[in-house]
Design a protein around this motif. Structure first.
Motif, PDB file in Angstrom:
ATOM      1  N   THR A 770       0.849  -1.183   0.000  1.00 28.91           N
ATOM      2  CA  THR A 770       0.000   0.000   0.000  1.00 28.91           C
ATOM      3  C   THR A 770       0.888   1.237   0.000  1.00 28.91           C
ATOM      4  OG1 THR A 770      -1.776  -1.115   1.199  1.00 28.91           O
ATOM      5  CG2 THR A 770      -1.775   1.296   1.268  1.00 28.91           C
ATOM      6  N   TYR A 772       0.998   5.265   0.953  1.00 29.56           N
ATOM      7  CA  TYR A 772       0.355   6.281   1.773  1.00 29.56           C
ATOM      8  C   TYR A 772       0.934   7.654   1.413  1.00 29.56           C
ATOM      9  CZ  TYR A 772      -0.873   2.243   4.673  1.00 29.56           C
ATOM     10  OH  TYR A 772      -1.351   1.035   5.135  1.00 29.56           O
ATOM     11  N   ASN A 774       0.913  11.355   3.046  1.00 29.94           N
ATOM     12  CA  ASN A 774       0.590  12.106   4.270  1.00 29.94           C
ATOM     13  C   ASN A 774      -0.333  11.307   5.182  1.00 29.94           C
ATOM     14  OD1 ASN A 774       2.172  14.211   3.406  1.00 29.94           O
ATOM     15  ND2 ASN A 774       0.464  15.458   2.663  1.00 29.94           N
ATOM     16  N   GLY A 775      -0.006  10.031   5.292  1.00 29.33           N
ATOM     17  CA  GLY A 775      -0.732   9.155   6.205  1.00 29.33           C
ATOM     18  C   GLY A 775      -1.990   8.539   5.646  1.00 29.33           C
ATOM     19  N   GLN A 776      -2.428   8.916   4.464  1.00 26.59           N
ATOM     20  CA  GLN A 776      -3.661   8.399   3.872  1.00 26.59           C
ATOM     21  C   GLN A 776      -3.321   7.379   2.788  1.00 26.59           C
ATOM     22  OE1 GLN A 776      -6.060  11.319   1.916  1.00 26.59           O
ATOM     23  NE2 GLN A 776      -7.580   9.849   1.185  1.00 26.59           N
ATOM     24  N   ALA A 777      -3.945   6.227   2.876  1.00 24.45           N
ATOM     25  CA  ALA A 777      -3.737   5.205   1.856  1.00 24.45           C
ATOM     26  C   ALA A 777      -4.330   5.687   0.540  1.00 24.45           C
ATOM     27  CB  ALA A 777      -4.374   3.897   2.274  1.00 24.45           C
ATOM     28  N   ILE A 778      -3.529   5.702  -0.494  1.00 23.81           N
ATOM     29  CA  ILE A 778      -4.023   6.179  -1.792  1.00 23.81           C
ATOM     30  C   ILE A 778      -3.873   5.151  -2.902  1.00 23.81           C
ATOM     31  CG2 ILE A 778      -3.591   8.607  -1.225  1.00 23.81           C
ATOM     32  CD1 ILE A 778      -1.094   8.400  -3.042  1.00 23.81           C
ATOM     33  N   GLU A 787      -7.302   4.840  -3.931  1.00 22.58           N
ATOM     34  CA  GLU A 787      -8.073   5.842  -3.210  1.00 22.58           C
ATOM     35  C   GLU A 787      -7.395   7.195  -3.375  1.00 22.58           C
ATOM     36  OE1 GLU A 787      -8.248   4.541   0.814  1.00 22.58           O
ATOM     37  OE2 GLU A 787      -8.889   2.518   0.296  1.00 22.58           O
ATOM     38  N   THR A 788      -8.126   8.180  -3.815  1.00 19.11           N
ATOM     39  CA  THR A 788      -7.547   9.515  -3.981  1.00 19.11           C
ATOM     40  C   THR A 788      -8.447  10.534  -3.305  1.00 19.11           C
ATOM     41  OG1 THR A 788      -8.671   9.736  -6.096  1.00 19.11           O
ATOM     42  CG2 THR A 788      -6.374   8.999  -6.166  1.00 19.11           C
ATOM     43  N   SER A 789      -8.139  10.787  -2.043  1.00 19.68           N
ATOM     44  CA  SER A 789      -8.917  11.789  -1.324  1.00 19.68           C
ATOM     45  C   SER A 789      -8.483  13.194  -1.674  1.00 19.68           C
ATOM     46  CB  SER A 789      -8.772  11.586   0.187  1.00 19.68           C
ATOM     47  OG  SER A 789      -7.404  11.727   0.565  1.00 19.68           O
ATOM     48  N   ASP A 790      -7.248  13.348  -2.127  1.00 17.90           N
ATOM     49  CA  ASP A 790      -6.753  14.672  -2.528  1.00 17.90           C
ATOM     50  C   ASP A 790      -7.135  14.915  -3.985  1.00 17.90           C
ATOM     51  OD1 ASP A 790      -3.778  15.378  -0.653  1.00 17.90           O
ATOM     52  OD2 ASP A 790      -5.508  14.183  -0.092  1.00 17.90           O
ATOM     53  N   TYR A 812       5.078  16.805   1.534  1.00 18.34           N
ATOM     54  CA  TYR A 812       4.479  15.490   1.337  1.00 18.34           C
ATOM     55  C   TYR A 812       5.359  14.425   1.976  1.00 18.34           C
ATOM     56  CZ  TYR A 812       1.686  17.923  -2.181  1.00 18.34           C
ATOM     57  OH  TYR A 812       0.852  18.804  -2.825  1.00 18.34           O
TER      58      TYR A 812
END
Length: 822
Positions: A770, A772, A774-778, A787-790, A812
């Motif tokens: 996986t 990550y 900035n701490g978010q799995a992308i 997953e792209t929250s940004d 980053y």
């Protein structure tokens, strides 16, 4: 980082150590500092010449030699000799003359090194008493300095010896560090090599320790004049002078009075044969006013004398130390400026200049404690030379390598900009651009004047060098100013592209690829690949200047040349580019350049890389390494940096106490075995581009749009555990670091405002991981969708990397972690 930096911390450079002494020498260590204590050399009758061998350290700096004498006995003559490698200074026959003799390097057809560098690698000083002794010419690069007393029955006490540095000393704005100590040292050696060959100027006049040093440059007038004084008529002109001995022709000091301009006025000269010469200079021609005047005093080098010229109507009186030496009457010039005239090989120092009217009013005075704004003389812009020791001239082709060192380490781009402008000035009416030029030259070349090194290959480097400069600096203003030069240069090259799509190399301009004579004619692979790149880079410049039709035209012409290269210069059996059309000979340089610019397709490149084993030219090995990184032959690339082969060995030189820690052009290590006294090989050529290879590929930061408005951070980790660095850009500093283990990869990026970044995360051998941000799995390699929250960040991949695209300015943290099944 400080332990790697080779740049001197001060313009006043003292020796790192006393390596050894011979003969009767006392307290030699005192010569290394200006602490008021002295080293003493004693040469008794029938004894041994006393000598001190100084080690200036691995930076091997250049500059004006300066030493201070506290006292002497007898009539000592001090010899100082210079060499960049230890064996050359200790040679029993030639060592006391330095590492090369005057005139031993003439392959250009011009004498090297050029003024203001000293063509001799030693100096002789008559020591007449206490005081400071200054050489009026530069010694370019040396690690070793031999200070020797030459006269029996004498002694000399020397307080210190030092060099007045003349090369760039810009502070580092970028850096590179990694888990490999040798690579760290190599990055700093390479960037410092660019600094030592970067000169703020090579002006005809300079000031050292309150003394004016006037000289003639190779392509300039030998006269410099006061800015004011056109109307001065009857006046007294005075100054103090010292003449420095020239090992060859007799040295002298020269002055100018009542000058209308630099080519018209009265000229006087006193030489070390104790003679006075008087001329009137008419349109640049010296016409004697009278026969040579034998002086009633003996002129000695190193002694300070007071000169005074009294002008009263047509009468010219010459005084030396208050004593009348000559009276001459001539009415050619009745008014005009003052100045100095120093032809080649006439070396002198001047101070305390005064011009007084007959009534005693001061018209002009200069004690040289400030600048030279009161004088007009030959001046140059800053530039990057091909080397600090020997080839102290800019060379167009070499700028491509040199610039790639500069851009990653410094934010002072003026040296590159001024040098590019120099070559733009040296374009002929038909579009050809000179390969090498004198910075002081102010005469545009004419039709068919191909310069000192007649080479279409060098001419073809102009567009790539300018495009690189624009890519790294974002200086579109310079691109716009010089675009007419690019257009004319490309038109010139296209004139010699024939029906088969290949550029034909004419005899008149056929020097190149290490062939220093006119012979490289025909349709060669290297020059054709370079001409192709020139059109591609011309299209890059045109596109960013809004010249879309020009860009399309250049791309079309590049396509024609590309087709011709692949049809006529690609050998389908050997699967490589051959030297010439119709030849079967593999050419290292052509194939290295091809992969460096990304010319071959994937089917071609593997075969090419397998053949690129060794070369005796470090700069072309550097091209090959660049190409190997570009096509992801990373293990081969890093291996060639560490062990290039073919006599090239960058890292080997950095571990050798005998010579400079630099990364020079040929990079033959140990140095080439030239005959003693002719070892003119230059260890200060900045064309290896190691900073680009390490910061641009190993660290991974490269610009994709001018000025780093768009850039990528795509590391080639090779066998390293970590790397970190910063890159100076016009928009601010980019900071990037990465580290890895067998299963994890971490990276950190700080990007400045105005930039957009692409991050490349190397794919591991494992299938489940996986990423990550900035701490978010992308990103998940298996089992889940990305997953792209940004918003605005795109993700794609190839067989080597996962790419995060569209990263806006900011900080980053990236992690790649294995997925552990519970």
């Amino acid at each position: 980082m400080k332990e790697y930096i080779l740049t001197p911390s001060s313009k006043q450079i003292f020796a790192n150590a006393v390596h050894s002494t011979s003969g009767e020498v006392r307290d030699a260590e005192h010569i290394r500092s200006a602490d008021g204590q002295t080293a003493k050399l004693v040469y008794p009758e029938g004894g041994v010449k006393p000598a001190i061998l100084l080690d200036l350290g691995p930076s091997a700096p250049g500059g004006y030699p300066v030493f201070k004498v506290a006292g002497q006995t007898g009539n000592p003559v001090l010899r100082i000799a210079y060499a960049d490698w230890y064996e050359w200074i200790v040679d029993p026959v030639h060592g006391e003359y330095g590492d090369f003799s005057r005139g031993s390097c003439t392959y250009l057809g011009v004498e090297l090194p050029v003024p203001p560098a000293n063509p001799y690698r030693y100096e002789l000083y008559t020591i007449h008493g206490p005081g400071m002794y200054i050489a009026p010419m530069i010694q370019g690069q040396q690690r070793w300095v031999l200070i020797q007393l030459d006269t029996e029955g004498s002694s000399a006490e020397i307080e210190y010896f030092r060099l007045e540095n003349v090369s760039d000393m810009s502070p580092y704005k970028g850096h590179f560090l990694s888990s490999d100590e040798d690579l760290n040292r190599l990055w700093y050696a390479s960037t410092y090599t660019a600094q030592i060959a970067s000169f703020p100027n090579v002006d005809a006049w300079t000031i050292v320790e309150g003394w004016l040093i006037p000289r003639r440059l190779a392509k300039s007038n030998d006269v410099g004049l006061s800015v004011k004084g056109e109307e001065w008529k009857d006046y007294r002109f005075s100054c103090e002078f010292v003449i420095r001995r020239n090992p060859g022709p007799v040295s002298a000091v020269g002055w100018v009075i009542r000058a209308k301009d630099e080519n018209n006025g009265y000229v006087g000269q006193i030489d070390l044969d104790s003679r006075l010469h008087l001329y009137k200079r008419i349109d640049g021609v010296y016409v004697r006013l009278k026969p040579v005047v034998e002086l009633s005093v003996t002129i000695t080098d190193g002694v300070t004398y007071r000169l005074e010229i009294r002008l009263d109507g047509p009468r010219i009186d010459t005084y030396l130390d208050g004593q009348l030496m000559d009276t001459t009457v001539d009415s050619t010039y009745s008014e005009g400026k003052v100045g100095f005239c120093q032809p080649l090989d006439k070396w002198a120092l001047i101070r305390d200049v005064r011009v007084e009217a007959r009534g005693g009013e001061t018209l002009f005075a200069d004690d040289f404690s400030g600048d030279l704004s009161g004088w007009s003389y030959a001046q140059t812009a800053s530039f990057i030379a091909d080397g600090a020791k020997r080839d102290r001239l800019p060379w167009l082709g070499d700028l491509d390598w040199a610039g790639r060192n500069v851009y990653y380490a410094f934010d002072n781009y003026s040296y590159m900009k001024d040098t590019i402008n120099m070559f733009a000035f040296h374009q002929t009416p038909e579009g050809y651009i000179w390969a090498v030029c004198y910075p002081e030259n102010r005469e545009k070349p004419g039709i068919g004047e191909y310069g000192y090194y007649q080479s279409d290959e060098f001419s073809a480097w102009f567009a790539p060098v300018l495009a690189d400069y624009v890519l790294f600096t974002g200086d579109l203003d310079l691109a716009r100013d010089l675009y007419p030069v690019v257009r004319k240069g490309l038109d010139y090259l296209w004139n010699y592209v024939e029906g088969d799509g290949l550029f034909f190399q004419r005899y008149e301009t056929s020097k190149g690829i290490w062939g220093h004579i006119l012979e490289r004619t025909g349709k060669g692979a290297y020059v054709n690949i370079l001409v192709y790149d020139s059109f591609m880079e011309g299209a890059f410049l045109a596109r960013h200047l809004g010249m879309d039709s020009d860009a399309a035209d250049y791309l079309s012409k590049a396509s024609v040349i590309r087709k011709g290269i692949n049809e006529h210069l690609w050998d389908r059996e050997q699967r490589c580019f051959v030297e010439l059309k119709g030849s079967k000979d593999f050419n290292f340089y052509a194939n290295a350049l091809a992969i460096a610019i990304g010319f071959p397709d994937r089917q071609q490149v593997d075969s090419i890389v397998s053949k690129l084993k060794e070369t005796d030219m470090g700069k072309y090995q550097s091209l090959a390494i660049r190409g190997k990184f570009h096509y992801h032959h990373d293990e081969d690339a890093i291996g060639r940096i560490r062990k290039p082969g073919g006599g090239v060995d960058w890292i080997g030189a950095l571990h050798d106490w005998r010579g400079p820690h630099a990364s020079w052009e040929c990079m033959i290590y140990p140095p080439q075995g030239l005959p003693p006294g002719k070892t003119w090989g230059d260890s200060s050529h900045p064309d290896a581009a190691m900073a680009h290879l390490l910061s641009g590929y190993v660290l991974g930061v490269q610009p994709k749009e001018p000025g780093f408005k768009a850039f990528e951070a795509v590391p080639h980790t090779c066998d390293l555990q970590w790397a970190e660095g910063s890159v100076p850009t016009p928009l601010g500093e980019i900071r990037y670091s990465w580290n890895r283990s067998d299963s994890e990869f971490r990276a950190s990026l700080e990007s400045p405002e105005g930039t957009t970044a692409v991050l490349g995360i190397p794919k591991p051998e494992m299938e489940a991981y996986t990423i990550y941000l900035n701490g978010q799995a992308i990103y998940h390699s298996v089992g889940k969708a990305s997953e792209t929250s940004d918003k605005g960040i795109g993700i794609d991949e190839d067989d080597r990397y996962i790419y995060l695209r569209g990263l806006k300015p900011g900080n980053y943290e990236i992690e790649r972690k294995p997925i552990v099944n519970n």
